[in-house]
Scaffold this motif. Structure first.
Motif, PDB file in Angstrom:
ATOM      1  N   HIS A   1       0.125  35.325  11.042  1.00  0.00           N
ATOM      2  CA  HIS A   1       0.340  33.900  10.771  1.00  0.00           C
ATOM      3  C   HIS A   1      -0.503  33.443   9.579  1.00  0.00           C
ATOM      4  CE1 HIS A   1      -1.298  29.820  11.204  1.00  0.00           C
ATOM      5  NE2 HIS A   1      -0.026  29.513  11.242  1.00  0.00           N
ATOM      6  N   ASP A   2      -1.769  33.915   9.498  1.00  0.00           N
ATOM      7  CA  ASP A   2      -2.647  33.532   8.385  1.00  0.00           C
ATOM      8  C   ASP A   2      -2.082  34.028   7.052  1.00  0.00           C
ATOM      9  OD1 ASP A   2      -4.273  32.578  10.323  1.00  0.00           O
ATOM     10  OD2 ASP A   2      -5.936  33.960   9.970  1.00  0.00           O
TER      11      ASP A   2
ATOM     12  N   LEU B   1       0.919  34.543   6.349  1.00  0.00           N
ATOM     13  CA  LEU B   1       2.090  33.724   6.045  1.00  0.00           C
ATOM     14  C   LEU B   1       1.685  32.386   5.427  1.00  0.00           C
ATOM     15  CD1 LEU B   1       5.099  33.166   6.470  1.00  0.00           C
ATOM     16  CD2 LEU B   1       4.598  32.514   8.807  1.00  0.00           C
ATOM     17  N   THR B   2       0.762  31.691   6.084  1.00  0.00           N
ATOM     18  CA  THR B   2       0.408  30.350   5.605  1.00  0.00           C
ATOM     19  C   THR B   2      -0.489  30.394   4.368  1.00  0.00           C
ATOM     20  OG1 THR B   2      -1.361  30.316   7.226  1.00  0.00           O
ATOM     21  CG2 THR B   2       0.632  29.148   7.821  1.00  0.00           C
ATOM     22  N   ASP B   3      -1.409  31.372   4.303  1.00  0.00           N
ATOM     23  CA  ASP B   3      -2.358  31.389   3.173  1.00  0.00           C
ATOM     24  C   ASP B   3      -1.738  31.967   1.904  1.00  0.00           C
ATOM     25  OD1 ASP B   3      -4.130  30.591   5.097  1.00  0.00           O
ATOM     26  OD2 ASP B   3      -5.278  32.449   5.164  1.00  0.00           O
TER      27      ASP B   3
ATOM     28  N   ARG C   1       3.454  31.785   1.477  1.00  0.00           N
ATOM     29  CA  ARG C   1       4.030  30.492   1.058  1.00  0.00           C
ATOM     30  C   ARG C   1       3.924  30.296  -0.451  1.00  0.00           C
ATOM     31  NH1 ARG C   1       2.424  26.868   5.971  1.00  0.00           N
ATOM     32  NH2 ARG C   1       4.163  27.463   7.276  1.00  0.00           N
TER      33      ARG C   1
ATOM     34  N   ALA D   1       9.231  31.972   2.889  1.00  0.00           N
ATOM     35  CA  ALA D   1       8.108  31.852   3.832  1.00  0.00           C
ATOM     36  C   ALA D   1       8.471  31.038   5.072  1.00  0.00           C
ATOM     37  CB  ALA D   1       6.902  31.264   3.127  1.00  0.00           C
ATOM     38  N   GLU D   2       9.193  29.949   4.881  1.00  0.00           N
ATOM     39  CA  GLU D   2       9.511  29.089   6.029  1.00  0.00           C
ATOM     40  C   GLU D   2      10.450  29.769   7.018  1.00  0.00           C
ATOM     41  OE1 GLU D   2       7.887  26.425   6.685  1.00  0.00           O
ATOM     42  OE2 GLU D   2       6.835  26.575   4.766  1.00  0.00           O
TER      43      GLU D   2
ATOM     44  N   ALA E   1       1.059  26.866  15.561  1.00  0.00           N
ATOM     45  CA  ALA E   1       1.274  27.792  14.445  1.00  0.00           C
ATOM     46  C   ALA E   1       2.720  28.287  14.384  1.00  0.00           C
ATOM     47  CB  ALA E   1       0.322  28.977  14.570  1.00  0.00           C
TER      48      ALA E   1
ATOM     49  N   SER F   1      -5.324  30.957  12.360  1.00  0.00           N
ATOM     50  CA  SER F   1      -5.601  29.566  11.945  1.00  0.00           C
ATOM     51  C   SER F   1      -7.108  29.285  11.916  1.00  0.00           C
ATOM     52  CB  SER F   1      -4.918  28.558  12.880  1.00  0.00           C
ATOM     53  OG  SER F   1      -3.623  28.941  13.188  1.00  0.00           O
TER      54      SER F   1
END
Ligand code: FAD
Ligand code: NAI
Length: 496
Positions: free
Chosen positions: A226-227, A229-231, A234, A241-242, A274, A436
């Motif tokens: 998850h990190d 993906l978001t860090d 994206r 990414a979404e 998340a 997160s």
């Protein structure tokens, strides 16, 4: 003037400290000096494995007392707690391993390190057979050696329950090559999804990541993913990414059954925020090349299209362990692993000691337990060496009837020495990263109490705890610099 004086003092301290560190690492760490050679008078201690248990034993053992031979197919120690971080590139592979030869080279007496896989242990003849199973082999690739004492610390392998397709299509998360394979395959999925003209349905399939197993391994991997993906993703794949989805599948009613209820709830709510889907009471029945077949809580069977599946379904014993147990049918009957006594002696074979994930004890199969057992055994071996030395003297005394009184006193000393303290495990708490920038911790508190905590502060605690428990200063420096690099430049999305 005061500023210049302060600057001068700081520069002087920095230069002296760097010089000291440079001297220490080049003169002492890299040149550990001459080691004593093997001594034919000493007993041979063979250690199988180079993981948590074996390495902790080797680190603490006084090698002056034994001729030590360590056999493992992996010529390094792997710091498993940071393996999920390697899988997404938060830290690099080299940062969390320590060559076993480095540890061996710093012991007083030479330790022979052999990169090979033990294929047979014969407790009756007291021998170990091992083979070089690497892709490059010399003319001699398999041999048998005798031992006086054997430490059996081969760990466990991943449990697949013989579910169809797991071995063929899923990624494991146990060894360094598993994390590296995951990294490559994950980026492969993302790049294939970015291929021009890819259908929308196929993009959704390629970007669906399924993690099987809601134990600490599955949870930590999902959090790290998850990190990533978001860090990072994206930024570099804004159009995709979404659409990346992470699903965690767990057969039991909750994830992390060994953690306290409050932390389970906290993890579940963090995952919800998340957007990581948790499917509990859901059993994976089959893994196909492009889909996962699951049995849902209501009994219906569903096929989910997937790009990548990670299998974190727990441990099972190695074939070598099952073979050893078969040789001791009267004492080795536990299907979870080897049965040992309070002093970690294998039941049915007095010269073998077993520890860590290959044993079935009251303790969870964790690094904490294995490393404490390794350190305990090292202390035991120091005592055993003393006992063995006295026994040799005793035999000489007993041969002479005039020395009967001395022999009697020595016998008493031996009996006293043999009152070894049993192994006692001291639980330091359970920690897990949940993504997160949050971690959870169940910490022992005033005797039997428990402090359950989760969040960003716990994450900082997690980081400092793991940094300090890394094997060496070298590992700590590498991991700290990896964390800094990731913060400054992000994770590397290029594929090897
Ligand atoms: P291992 O460390 O697995 O070592 C076994 C050794 O035996 C290896 O060197 C292997 O190469 C060698 N070997 C295998 N076959 C043979 C053979 N035939 N002959 C000779 N040698 C052989 N525990 C915690 O307490 N905290 C954590 O945060 C944590 N995080 C984890 C994260 C992950 C991803 C994983 C997979 C595990 C984690 N664990 C954690 C559990 C911990 O890693 C294990 O409990 C621990 O490694 C057990 O130590 P061991 O010495 O018994 O086995
Ligand atoms: P685990 O045994 O703890 O969890 C495996 C999970 O997979 C189980 O909950 C099981 O129900 C589930 N499962 C098995 N088959 C399934 C199927 N077909 N479908 C759906 N779910 C299925 O294994 P894990 O996480 O690899 O941990 C192994 C050991 O290592 C444990 O003792 C753990 O405590 C330790 N560890 C500790 C960590 C930490 O303290 N941070 C991190 C990682 C591991």
């Amino acid at each position: 003037r005061r500023f210049l004086q302060t600057l001068g003092a700081v520069t002087l301290v920095t230069v002296v400290a760097s010089g000291g560190a440079f001297w220490y690492f080049t003169a002492i760490e890299q040149n550990p000096g001459v080691q004593q050679d093997f001594d034919p008078e000493k007993k041979t201690l063979v250690i199988l494995g180079s993981g948590w248990g074996a390495t902790s034993l080797l680190k603490t053992l006084d090698t002056e007392d034994y001729n030590v031979i360590l056999i493992s197919p992996r010529n390094y120690f792997l710091f498993t707690p940071l393996l999920p971080s390697v899988a997404v590139g938060t830290v690099t592979s080299r940062s969390i391993i320590q060559p076993t030869r480095y540890v061996a080279r710093h012991k007083k007496r030479k330790v022979s390190v052999i990169e090979a896989e033990a294929t047979d242990v014969d407790p009756a003849k007291k021998t170990v057979t091992f083979s070089d199973n690497s892709s490059i082999q010399g003319q001699l690739w398999s041999t048998t050696i005798p031992y006086d004492y054997l430490v059996y610390a081969v760990g466990a392998e991943t449990q697949t329950f013989n579910i169809p397709g797991v071995a063929e299509h899923a990624c494991f998360m146990k060894e360094l090559h598993d994390a590296e394979k995951f990294q490559t395959q994950f980026m492969d999925c993302v790049e294939s999804a970015a291929f021009p003209g890819q259908s929308s349905e196929e993009i959704d399939r390629l970007l669906h990541m399924v993690v099987v197993g809601g134990g600490p391994t599955g949870i930590e991997l999902s959090g790290e993913l998850h990190d990533f993906l978001t860090d990072d993703l994206r930024q570099w794949y804004p159009e995709l990414a979404e659409r990346i989805r992470i699903t965690l599948v767990e057969a039991l009613p909750t994830v992390l059954p060994s953690f306290s209820k409050q932390l389970i709830d906290y993890t579940e709510s963090t995952f919800k925020e998340a957007k990581i889907d948790i499917l509990t009471k859901t059993m994976v029945k089959e893994i196909k090349e492009r889909s996962v077949v699951v049995k849902m809580p209501d009994g219906t069977v569903k096929e989910m299209p997937v790009g990548l599946v990670v299998w974190a379904g727990g441990n099972k014993m190695r074939k070598l362990t099952a073979d050893l147990m078969a040789k001791l049918p009267e004492t080795q009957t536990n299907r979870r692993g080897l049965t040992v006594d309070d002093h970690l002696r294998l039941k049915g074979a007095n010269s073998i000691f077993a520890l860590g994930d290959c044993t079935a004890t009251q303790y969870a199969p964790t690094a904490q337990v294995a490393s404490q057992e390794g350190a305990y055994l090292a202390r035991m071996f120091n005592q055993i060496a003393k006992r063995d030395a006295l026994e040799t003297k005793l035999k000489a005394l007993q041969a002479n009837p005039e020395q009967a009184a001395e022999a009697d006193s020595m016998l008493k000393q031996i009996t006293k020495l043999e009152k070894w303290r049993p192994f006692h495990y001291s639980h330091q708490g359970s920690l897990a990263y949940i993504g997160s920038d949050k971690a959870i911790a169940d910490l022992p508190f005033f005797g039997d109490g428990n402090l359950a905590t989760g969040g960003v502060a716990t994450y900082l605690f997690w980081r400092s705890a793991y940094l300090s428990s890394l094997f060496s200063f070298r590992n700590r420096a590498f991991v700290a610099s990896d964390w800094l690099k990731t913060k400054l430049f992000g994770r590397d999305v290029s594929r090897e």
